[in-house]
Design a protein around this motif. Structure first.
Motif, PDB file in Angstrom:
ATOM      1  N   ALA A  25      84.580  90.222  11.977  1.00 32.39           N
ATOM      2  CA  ALA A  25      85.616  89.444  12.671  1.00 32.39           C
ATOM      3  C   ALA A  25      86.250  90.312  13.749  1.00 32.39           C
ATOM      4  CB  ALA A  25      86.704  89.017  11.691  1.00 32.39           C
ATOM      5  N   GLY A  52      86.725  94.161  13.437  1.00 28.54           N
ATOM      6  CA  GLY A  52      87.073  94.129  12.015  1.00 28.54           C
ATOM      7  C   GLY A  52      86.006  93.490  11.146  1.00 28.54           C
ATOM      8  N   LYS A  54      85.482  93.894   6.670  1.00 31.47           N
ATOM      9  CA  LYS A  54      85.755  95.026   5.767  1.00 31.47           C
ATOM     10  C   LYS A  54      84.774  96.191   5.910  1.00 31.47           C
ATOM     11  CE  LYS A  54      88.077  92.033   2.447  1.00 31.47           C
ATOM     12  NZ  LYS A  54      89.346  92.046   3.174  1.00 31.47           N
ATOM     13  N   ASN A  57      85.390  98.095   9.109  1.00 26.62           N
ATOM     14  CA  ASN A  57      86.563  98.975   8.982  1.00 26.62           C
ATOM     15  C   ASN A  57      86.205 100.250   8.221  1.00 26.62           C
ATOM     16  OD1 ASN A  57      88.038  97.005  10.254  1.00 26.62           O
ATOM     17  ND2 ASN A  57      88.837  96.123   8.353  1.00 26.62           N
ATOM     18  N   ARG A 104      83.370  85.416  13.994  1.00 24.67           N
ATOM     19  CA  ARG A 104      84.695  84.765  13.953  1.00 24.67           C
ATOM     20  C   ARG A 104      85.829  85.618  14.542  1.00 24.67           C
ATOM     21  NH1 ARG A 104      86.314  85.929   7.663  1.00 24.67           N
ATOM     22  NH2 ARG A 104      85.367  87.993   7.688  1.00 24.67           N
ATOM     23  N   ASN A 106      89.768  86.432  13.438  1.00 25.14           N
ATOM     24  CA  ASN A 106      90.791  86.304  12.382  1.00 25.14           C
ATOM     25  C   ASN A 106      92.142  86.703  12.964  1.00 25.14           C
ATOM     26  OD1 ASN A 106      88.849  85.570  10.570  1.00 25.14           O
ATOM     27  ND2 ASN A 106      88.726  87.552   9.553  1.00 25.14           N
ATOM     28  N   LYS A 117      98.257  85.776   7.580  1.00 25.27           N
ATOM     29  CA  LYS A 117      96.875  86.052   7.994  1.00 25.27           C
ATOM     30  C   LYS A 117      96.052  84.785   7.859  1.00 25.27           C
ATOM     31  CE  LYS A 117      93.578  89.829   7.978  1.00 25.27           C
ATOM     32  NZ  LYS A 117      92.449  89.074   8.442  1.00 25.27           N
ATOM     33  N   GLY A 149      83.430  92.503   2.233  1.00 22.25           N
ATOM     34  CA  GLY A 149      83.966  91.338   2.925  1.00 22.25           C
ATOM     35  C   GLY A 149      83.349  90.056   2.419  1.00 22.25           C
ATOM     36  N   SER A 150      83.847  88.944   2.971  1.00 23.52           N
ATOM     37  CA  SER A 150      83.370  87.636   2.543  1.00 23.52           C
ATOM     38  C   SER A 150      81.941  87.420   3.031  1.00 23.52           C
ATOM     39  CB  SER A 150      84.295  86.556   3.113  1.00 23.52           C
ATOM     40  OG  SER A 150      84.331  86.670   4.520  1.00 23.52           O
ATOM     41  N   VAL A 257      96.921  95.005   6.544  1.00 27.80           N
ATOM     42  CA  VAL A 257      95.529  94.658   6.856  1.00 27.80           C
ATOM     43  C   VAL A 257      94.690  95.948   6.898  1.00 27.80           C
ATOM     44  CG1 VAL A 257      93.998  93.529   8.498  1.00 27.80           C
ATOM     45  CG2 VAL A 257      96.336  92.692   8.205  1.00 27.80           C
ATOM     46  N   GLY A 258      93.593  95.955   6.152  1.00 28.45           N
ATOM     47  CA  GLY A 258      92.720  97.136   6.150  1.00 28.45           C
ATOM     48  C   GLY A 258      93.081  98.164   5.094  1.00 28.45           C
ATOM     49  N   ASP A 261      90.296  98.564   2.548  1.00 25.34           N
ATOM     50  CA  ASP A 261      89.118  99.202   3.169  1.00 25.34           C
ATOM     51  C   ASP A 261      89.374 100.702   3.320  1.00 25.34           C
ATOM     52  OD1 ASP A 261      88.646  96.515   3.478  1.00 25.34           O
ATOM     53  OD2 ASP A 261      89.193  96.498   5.602  1.00 25.34           O
ATOM     54  N   THR A 297      93.743  96.706  12.359  1.00 25.06           N
ATOM     55  CA  THR A 297      92.786  97.608  11.715  1.00 25.06           C
ATOM     56  C   THR A 297      92.443  98.773  12.632  1.00 25.06           C
ATOM     57  OG1 THR A 297      91.106  96.003  12.381  1.00 25.06           O
ATOM     58  CG2 THR A 297      91.780  95.971  10.094  1.00 25.06           C
TER      59      THR A 297
HETATM   60  O1  LIG Z   1      87.524  87.172   5.242  1.00 29.37           O
HETATM   61  P1  LIG Z   1      87.178  88.500   4.617  1.00 29.37           P
HETATM   62  O2  LIG Z   1      85.797  88.930   4.991  1.00 29.37           O
HETATM   63  O3  LIG Z   1      87.447  88.553   3.153  1.00 29.37           O
HETATM   64  O4  LIG Z   1      88.175  89.569   5.198  1.00 29.37           O
HETATM   65  C1  LIG Z   1      88.142  89.860   6.574  1.00 29.37           C
HETATM   66  C2  LIG Z   1      89.311  90.707   6.937  1.00 29.37           C
HETATM   67  O5  LIG Z   1      90.551  90.054   6.638  1.00 29.37           O
HETATM   68  O6  LIG Z   1      89.269  91.895   6.173  1.00 29.37           O
HETATM   69  C3  LIG Z   1      89.629  93.005   6.961  1.00 29.37           C
HETATM   70  C4  LIG Z   1      90.777  93.727   6.320  1.00 29.37           C
HETATM   71  O7  LIG Z   1      90.443  94.143   5.035  1.00 29.37           O
HETATM   72  C5  LIG Z   1      89.919  92.487   8.342  1.00 29.37           C
HETATM   73  O8  LIG Z   1      89.362  93.368   9.279  1.00 29.37           O
HETATM   74  C6  LIG Z   1      89.279  91.130   8.395  1.00 29.37           C
HETATM   75  O9  LIG Z   1      89.906  90.220   9.239  1.00 29.37           O
END
Ligand SMILES: O=P(O)(O)OC[C@@]1(O)O[C@H](CO)[C@@H](O)[C@@H]1O
Length: 317
Positions: A25, A52, A54, A57, A104, A106, A117, A149-150, A257-258, A261, A297
């Motif tokens: 992201a 970004g 995860k 990062n 994407r 975010n 967020k 990450g997702s 955020v981060g 990570d 991040t």
């Molecule tokens: O949607 P996911 O993949 O769970 O998380 C993505 C995210 O929120 O995680 C990072 C912070 O940990 C950001 O860089 C990014 O936007």
């Protein structure tokens, strides 16, 4: 100059640590001076864009900590190009699979009343993209793989097992709680936060003891270490020698955020340097404290991170 989203220059033939971000992201961070009001336009001069996701990062933090950690995963569209350019500019090696879908954006809003967020679910990825990703990972033959990450639409937990089992590497995972008990493989470490630990085990977590016994239960499902990030309550590391708690360092938090990570990066950096697991836990806490003190991040200064770990108090739970 706009470059492609696939392989950058300087990608090493063999990686110590390779990160996989299947759903990267661009992190868009906006700071507003007044709380948001329904129907009113909030305006701000303060906007930041970071590469970004995860795993990305983790690659950025590890690279800044002196551990070579190229990044792979899926990138596509204009935000994919922004991420590729940012990694090149920051000297983070990359070798992504280019996809037809769009990476994407975010958004985080930092407001006087809190941190908001919004994460987009990301593009659709198909089986051929996954096959190509497995090949990229095999090509780099890392000592350690980080899958974080997702997952984009079209991909399930079996893809994570497939990546982990495609070679002899040790794999770390940082994914939502619902996934952490769905993997079949054996993993080096997972890094749940409190909510993810609760979700993965179906337990309520109020005390440190609750967190330690949930983490011990989760560990039985195939993890050598469970590293739980507990925000202001610090971090917990559960291994076959029991549970150790590290207190958080006092810090002025800009946003969180981060933070997770950063904690995983600090732990992996410690292990890569041959630190004991307790010291790697201390390093994890110091790195997380640095990252929450900057917005979005972006990568903070890590100058004396390893020397600062002595400031972190650890105790058996
Ligand atoms: O949607 P996911 O993949 O769970 O998380 C993505 C995210 O929120 O995680 C990072 C912070 O940990 C950001 O860089 C990014 O936007």
């Amino acid at each position: 100059m706009t470059r492609g989203t696939g392989a950058g220059t300087g990608i090493p033939a063999h990686a110590d640590v390779l990160t996989v971000t299947m759903n990267p992201a661009v992190d868009h961070t906006l700071t507003v001076e007044e709380p948001l009001r329904e129907g009113a336009v909030a305006r701000t001069d303060d906007a930041q864009f970071d590469a970004g996701g995860k795993g990305i990062n983790v690659s950025q933090y590890l690279t800044a900590l002196g551990v070579e950690a190229p990044a792979t995963g899926f990138l596509g569209g204009p935000f994919g190009r922004m991420i590729a350019d940012a990694l090149d500019d920051d000297g983070v090696a990359r070798d992504f699979v280019e996809i037809d879908g769009r990476t994407r954006l975010n958004t985080t809003v930092l407001s006087p009343d809190g941190e908001y967020k919004i994460n987009h679910n990301g593009p659709v990825v198909d089986g051929a993209d996954v096959d190509a990703l497995v090949e990229r990972v095999r090509d780099r033959d890392p000592d350690r793989l980080v899958v974080a990450g997702s997952l984009p639409r079209g991909i399930g937990a079996d893809t994570v097992d497939r990546l982990a089992e495609a070679g002899p590497w040790e794999t770390a995972v940082d994914m939502g709680g619902a996934f952490l008990d769905r993997f079949d493989g054996s993993y080096l470490v997972c890094k749940p936060n409190r909510a993810e630990l609760a979700e993965a085990t179906g337990r309520e977590i109020e005390t440190l003891e609750d967190a330690a016994s949930a983490a011990a239960e989760l560990r039985e499902r195939g993890y050598r270490y469970v590293l739980a990030s507990l925000g202001a309550d610090g971090a917990l590391l559960v291994s076959d020698s029991g549970a150790v708690h590290a207190r958080a360092l006092p810090v002025d938090v800009v946003d969180t955020v981060g933070a997770g990570d950063a904690m995983l990066s600090g732990f992996l950096a410690g292990l890569a340097r041959g630190e004991s697991t307790e010291d790697a836990l201390r390093t994890a806490v110091v790195v997380a404290a640095r990252v929450v003190s900057v917005s979005g991040t972006s990568v903070p200064a890590f100058d004396d991170v390893f020397a600062s770990r002595e400031r972190v108090t650890v105790a058996r739970v």
